[in-house]
Every structure is written in structure tokens, then in C-alpha cells.
Design a protein around this motif. Sequence first.
Motif, mmCIF file in Angstrom:
data_model
loop_
_atom_site.group_PDB
_atom_site.id
_atom_site.type_symbol
_atom_site.label_atom_id
_atom_site.label_comp_id
_atom_site.label_asym_id
_atom_site.label_seq_id
_atom_site.Cartn_x
_atom_site.Cartn_y
_atom_site.Cartn_z
ATOM 1 N N UNK A 223 8.424 40.109 -0.602
ATOM 2 C CA UNK A 223 7.415 39.055 -0.639
ATOM 3 C C UNK A 223 6.529 39.199 -1.867
ATOM 4 N N UNK A 224 6.554 38.193 -2.721
ATOM 5 C CA UNK A 224 5.628 38.128 -3.847
ATOM 6 C C UNK A 224 4.262 37.659 -3.392
ATOM 7 N N UNK A 241 2.016 38.987 5.264
ATOM 8 C CA UNK A 241 3.058 40.001 5.396
ATOM 9 C C UNK A 241 3.525 40.148 6.851
ATOM 10 N N UNK A 242 2.602 39.932 7.800
ATOM 11 C CA UNK A 242 3.014 39.921 9.217
ATOM 12 C C UNK A 242 3.984 38.782 9.484
ATOM 13 N N UNK A 243 3.676 37.624 8.893
ATOM 14 C CA UNK A 243 4.522 36.441 9.093
ATOM 15 C C UNK A 243 5.930 36.713 8.581
ATOM 16 N N UNK A 244 5.999 37.233 7.358
ATOM 17 C CA UNK A 244 7.312 37.451 6.736
ATOM 18 C C UNK A 244 8.091 38.533 7.476
ATOM 19 N N UNK A 255 13.235 43.571 5.638
ATOM 20 C CA UNK A 255 12.023 43.281 4.863
ATOM 21 C C UNK A 255 11.672 44.507 4.044
ATOM 22 N N UNK A 256 11.527 44.328 2.737
ATOM 23 C CA UNK A 256 11.444 45.468 1.829
ATOM 24 C C UNK A 256 10.051 45.715 1.258
ATOM 25 N N UNK A 257 9.104 44.801 1.496
ATOM 26 C CA UNK A 257 7.748 45.010 0.973
ATOM 27 C C UNK A 257 7.358 43.958 -0.043
#
Lengths: 277, 277
Positions: A223-224, A241-244, A255-257
Motif C-alpha cells: 500500500x502506497x 492499512x486496516x482496510x487493505x 499484504x506486504x506493508x
Amino acid sequence: MTRTRIGICAPSTPIYPEEVEQLITLAAASHPDAELVFHEQCFAIAGHFAGEDDLRSAAFVELANDPTLDAIWFARGGYGAARIADTILERLTPAAGNKLYMGYSDGGNLLGALYKSGIGTQAHGPMPVDIRRDNGDIAVRRALDWLVDRNPAALESHVQPNQSYAAFNLMTLAMMVGTPLLPDLRGHILMIEEIAEYLYAFDRALFNVTSHLADAGLSGLYLGRVSDVPENNRPFGEEVEEIVSRWCEHTNIPYLGRADIGHDMENKIVPFGKLSD
Amino acid sequence: MTRTRIGICAPSTPIYPEEVEQLITLAAASHPDAELVFHEQCFAIAGHFAGEDDLRSAAFVELANDPTLDAIWFARGGYGAARIADTILERLTPAAGNKLYMGYSDGGNLLGALYKSGIGTQAHGPMPVDIRRDNGDIAVRRALDWLVDRNPAALESHVQPNQSYAAFNLMTLAMMVGTPLLPDLRGHILMIEEIAEYLYAFDRALFNVTSHLADAGLSGLYLGRVSDVPENNRPFGEEVEEIVSRWCEHTNIPYLGRADIGHDMENKIVPFGKLSD
């Protein structure tokens, strides 16, 4: 000295003629071996767009098929590339295959379509219009570092050799998935970023994109930045970030960060496919 | 007198408790044979949503599986149904199949998923929240005319027997196409409507939806109202009907003209599938 000739056209929305001088001055100082070739179509205006669909596609095809150009740089995003991508692809000649194409945001439609078709190489990175930002000259120089020198310092820091990548604006990607423009992303690490969407719309777009890509064989998702989120009349209740990570978990996409891309001057370069391509 | 018991829950966002009295008073006057059964979950608040995903899905499942209810009416749209549709479907019992489900906007996610699964009948039509509109009582009474009496006067005027229909908010549909929620629309006439989207976003959503549905065998597409379009910093250059008819032509979907649906008190009823179903 080998010159790198960079053709600039506007598949989506226009830039201003007065920005050309700024960009040429900047490039002359930092990358004297670069030549910026602005197509007149960059300044055309037809309602929302940098000229009618026919004009925009003709300019792109003209530059892409020009054997004296080394790269095509999309002047600006904003919406419009999806309307012309199919008519562009069918008119490209082998000269279009020897080029690097760069842009982001709405330009992702063309990056994706060109990557899918195996035409040239593609990179998600800053555009000429970024000169408008505070410290936008840094973004433009970073773009030139890649366009001209393939300088690895311009790359998003997670980009590794022998791993395939793709990067998109989330809303652009949400409107591409399932259309003929979407490339095969099997084995790819996908990076996404977003701007100016309510968090409920961000969540909804992720429902769409992760549902589509659940079985696409992604190796992971970064996530950018998610910037300029409008305030809604009530808080959404989750952070981006919770959503993604929730949607990634729901669809078994690792999910990698966080990634260092976004609609800002820090936007780093993400080449499509493998670096060695 | 046969009573029609209508269960009301909120798969997306909440309504206010004080609206219940208004709605019950209205229904008592115009449809004395209707009983409105509001689930407490309608008033729950968890950030953007009418309670957490688990609470919203549990309320829906409870009402849908209640054999004493004849219909399920979605209290309000706003986003949230897509997050719970899959967990709802797998918990429905045969009692859920003997019901009419009604709503619109974000509720289209559930209408589509239920229609795809062949569970009950579905209709795109006004919701309890429409009581907030000027003359919203007219919209609510029209909804009851269909929920209680299947009064054909409530129907969108193009709806004909022996023809299948579906109706969606365009952005909701754009985020559904290609996901497991989208029903098979072969032979259907599709009606779409939109609210509060820039024309470039409307155009982009149509690129997405018509690309997806180009080979879906649609019998045609009607355009409902497109309301509250925000002003952009420059005019888009096309009107909504030009946009829709252009994309329809591009994807060989017959464009049929305007439909009488939208985010307003005039919103007419569009049953999913065939009227005789």
C-alpha cells in the motif's frame, strides 16, 4: 554523448505551455543528455480532455512510432487514457516496442495495456505535471533519473531483481479490472496508491479489486500513500492499512506493508515486470 | 384482512429511531394491512456503518429466515452491503426464499447477490430513508404499493411482462462487475442511475461497466437520473446521455433511452427478472 530523446504527450488531460520552459530548464541543468520533445497536443483542450479522443490517440501513436524517440512520458493523468487505449494499441509499429513508457494515476490504463501487449517497458513514476507540486522539481528529476539513466536510486525501495511488479492508482485499477486493459498479474507484487477518495469509496474499490484479483496469483500487495482523503459526515472507523490488510486477508492476497508511492513529490519509480526485462 | 409483515434492517448505514414513528404513521394511514417490523440494528452505529459487519449480517439473516415476514426492506444505502453479502448468502434457509427484497443504491449488492442465487424476488425501489426527502412520503408510499400490493402503478413505466430487468446505481455496479455478487444479465434490460459523481468519474465507471457487460448478452440499457453532479474546474464536454450512448455504441449494447429511476422521490420500482417470476 548519447542523447536520450523523450517524447511527451497527454493521453488524459492537458498541461500548460508555460510549464514547458520550466521543465526544459530543469532537465537541461540536471540531465543535459536528455531532450524533452513536447507534442503540441499536450496543450490542447476539449472539455475535460487534452483534445478529443482522436487527437490524443494520434499524438500518442505518432510519438510511440517515432524511431528517434527513446521514451514516452505521459504529461498528466486525470482521466482519459481508458477511452483511447484500445485504438492506440492496434496502430503501434515495432518502433513502439523499443521504448520506455512512464506515468501514473490515469496513465496506468496505458501502462497496463502496453505491458499486457508486451510493447516496450513501462514504469509507474512522476510525470511532467508534478512540476506544479511543492518541491516538484525533485519528482521530475527522479523521473529523469529513470528515463535517462535507469538510476536505481530512483526506484521504490522494495523493488528487487527477478521479481515482477506492477503499480496502479487504486481507483484507476478498480475501473480496469475485468476490462481488456488489465495485464496478467500472476506472480506479481502489486503496489497501489490513492488520492481524494472517501474511505468508504477506498474500501469499496478494494472490495472490487481484491475480489477480482483473488485468483490472479498475486505474490503480494503493498500500500502506497492514501492522500487528501475528504472528511465524511462521520468517521469511517478503520484506518487505510486496516482496510487493505482486511481485504487482503479475505481474498488470500499476502499484504506486504507500505510502499513509497503516491500522488506527491516522493513518488518513487516502480517498473512493470522484472527489472531485468 | 391478510397482513403483510415487512422486516426492516440496515445492511449498509443507519437510520434514526425518530424516523420509525414517521414511517409507521405513514404506513398505518396508507397501507393499514402492512406491518413494519424494524430491527434494532437499523439504529446501530459503528463508524461509517449501521453496526459492525457481524451485527449487520446477523440482523439480515435473522429477518430473512423469519417465516412470519413477507418482505425485507433495506433501511438505507450508503456502502456496506458488499462487505457482508457473501456471509449472508451461506446462512439463509428456505424461509428466505419466500420473500421480496427491496432497496437501491448500495443495496444493489444484495439485490444482485440474492437474484444471482435465486433467493426470493428482488426490486430496485425506494427505502425507508427516503422519508427524509421533500415529498419523501410519496416515495415511501410507492415502495409500500409494491411491497404490500404489487400495485403495477408503482412500476417504472418501461417494465413489460415477459422481459427480464435489473437496475443498479452505476458506481455500485462498477464495483460489483466481475465480483461473485454480479448476477447473469443475459437477456436482461439494465437500468442505471447515478448520484454525486463527477462526469469524468461517470464516464470512467461506464467504461468499466460496459467493457464488462459487452459480452453479457444484455438486451439493452436505460439511463435513469444522474443527479447532484459536482462542478469540476472545467466542463466535461459531454452530457450524460451522450456519454452513455457512446459507451453503449462502443460495446454494442442497445441504448434504449431514459428511465424513471434515481436518488429522488420519483424513483420508480424495477423488479429484478421477469414480472411473472
